[in-house]
Motif scaffolding. Sequence first.
Motif, mmCIF file in Angstrom:
data_model
loop_
_atom_site.group_PDB
_atom_site.id
_atom_site.type_symbol
_atom_site.label_atom_id
_atom_site.label_comp_id
_atom_site.label_asym_id
_atom_site.label_seq_id
_atom_site.Cartn_x
_atom_site.Cartn_y
_atom_site.Cartn_z
ATOM 1 N N GLN A 98 0.826 -1.204 0.000
ATOM 2 C CA GLN A 98 0.000 0.000 0.000
ATOM 3 C C GLN A 98 0.866 1.262 0.000
ATOM 4 O O GLN A 98 0.571 2.228 -0.709
ATOM 5 C CB GLN A 98 -0.932 -0.004 1.209
ATOM 6 N N GLY A 99 1.936 1.252 0.777
ATOM 7 C CA GLY A 99 2.860 2.383 0.760
ATOM 8 C C GLY A 99 3.573 2.501 -0.574
ATOM 9 O O GLY A 99 3.745 3.599 -1.114
ATOM 10 N N ALA A 100 3.987 1.349 -1.122
ATOM 11 C CA ALA A 100 4.672 1.347 -2.409
ATOM 12 C C ALA A 100 3.747 1.836 -3.526
ATOM 13 O O ALA A 100 4.185 2.543 -4.440
ATOM 14 C CB ALA A 100 5.183 -0.059 -2.717
ATOM 15 N N THR A 101 2.473 1.467 -3.450
ATOM 16 C CA THR A 101 1.505 1.898 -4.458
ATOM 17 C C THR A 101 1.340 3.410 -4.446
ATOM 18 O O THR A 101 1.306 4.066 -5.495
ATOM 19 C CB THR A 101 0.141 1.221 -4.217
ATOM 20 N N LEU A 102 1.234 3.984 -3.261
ATOM 21 C CA LEU A 102 1.091 5.434 -3.153
ATOM 22 C C LEU A 102 2.348 6.137 -3.660
ATOM 23 O O LEU A 102 2.257 7.136 -4.390
ATOM 24 C CB LEU A 102 0.805 5.826 -1.703
ATOM 25 N N TYR A 103 3.508 5.615 -3.296
ATOM 26 C CA TYR A 103 4.758 6.200 -3.790
ATOM 27 C C TYR A 103 4.800 6.180 -5.309
ATOM 28 O O TYR A 103 5.113 7.195 -5.958
ATOM 29 C CB TYR A 103 5.971 5.440 -3.236
ATOM 30 N N ARG A 104 4.468 5.054 -5.901
ATOM 31 C CA ARG A 104 4.550 4.919 -7.346
ATOM 32 C C ARG A 104 3.582 5.869 -8.053
ATOM 33 O O ARG A 104 3.925 6.491 -9.068
ATOM 34 C CB ARG A 104 4.236 3.475 -7.742
ATOM 35 N N ALA A 105 2.369 6.001 -7.510
ATOM 36 C CA ALA A 105 1.379 6.893 -8.111
ATOM 37 C C ALA A 105 1.857 8.340 -8.076
ATOM 38 O O ALA A 105 1.720 9.087 -9.057
ATOM 39 C CB ALA A 105 0.037 6.752 -7.394
ATOM 40 N N LEU A 106 2.409 8.747 -6.938
ATOM 41 C CA LEU A 106 2.906 10.111 -6.812
ATOM 42 C C LEU A 106 4.125 10.347 -7.700
ATOM 43 O O LEU A 106 4.234 11.389 -8.370
ATOM 44 C CB LEU A 106 3.264 10.391 -5.350
ATOM 45 N N ALA A 107 5.039 9.384 -7.727
ATOM 46 C CA ALA A 107 6.236 9.522 -8.553
ATOM 47 C C ALA A 107 5.877 9.601 -10.034
ATOM 48 O O ALA A 107 6.423 10.421 -10.781
ATOM 49 C CB ALA A 107 7.188 8.357 -8.297
#
Length: 223
Positions: A149-158
């Motif tokens: 879930q944290g990785a998903t948010l990071y990827r979306a923002l990046a």
Amino acid sequence: HDTLDAVAFLRRNAAQYSLDPKRFAYIGHSSGGWSAAVAGTEGHGESAVGAVIVLSAPSDIAAMDRQALPDAAQRIAAGKVEPDVVDVLPAFDVRHEAADSPEGMFLGGSVSSRHDQAVAASPALHVSAEGPPFLIAHGTEDEYVPFAQGATLYRALADAGRDVTFVVLGGGNHNASLPPWPSQIAEKATQTQSVGCRATSTSRVSGDAWSQILNFLDKHLAR
């Protein structure tokens, strides 16, 4: 959103509460981190914030069930989390999909039956190119909110070109992202930053949790 209404209320009443309306940040852990992510992805005008810190938080609710650790339920049952968390969620068996899970109770039914509501409540699915910088921290062994879930948010923002730093707490459980980070977790922590779709190389985190958070706030909320 109550989250956005709360930020707008504080900004309108900043003088009464001795706040600087130009220097708002939002920090939260778990469901509080979800609120912070909502503020950072959907806040505008009066409800906008200048920096966001998300600790071990959901970001794509419909994906949580399939991302959960295979033995998450056993870890929780064995008491490998802080006692206060067990008291809050005594019957949670890590079936995020279920109507009686925290996510299901929030949405008003099983996640699959409330698909539109799950999408609407997932910050990672509402990222745009404009918005405040994010600092995300998540433990790889999170038994409540999957690390993905944290990785998903990071990827979306990046991918959207946002300024985002992702701190990976190797071996950390759900509470590991709460300051101060356990020393054995902090020693192994790594971070990756992306600005304008350009990710820097992954590096060791320097300093403890509070220094990371305060440095982030000083950088982005400087007077």
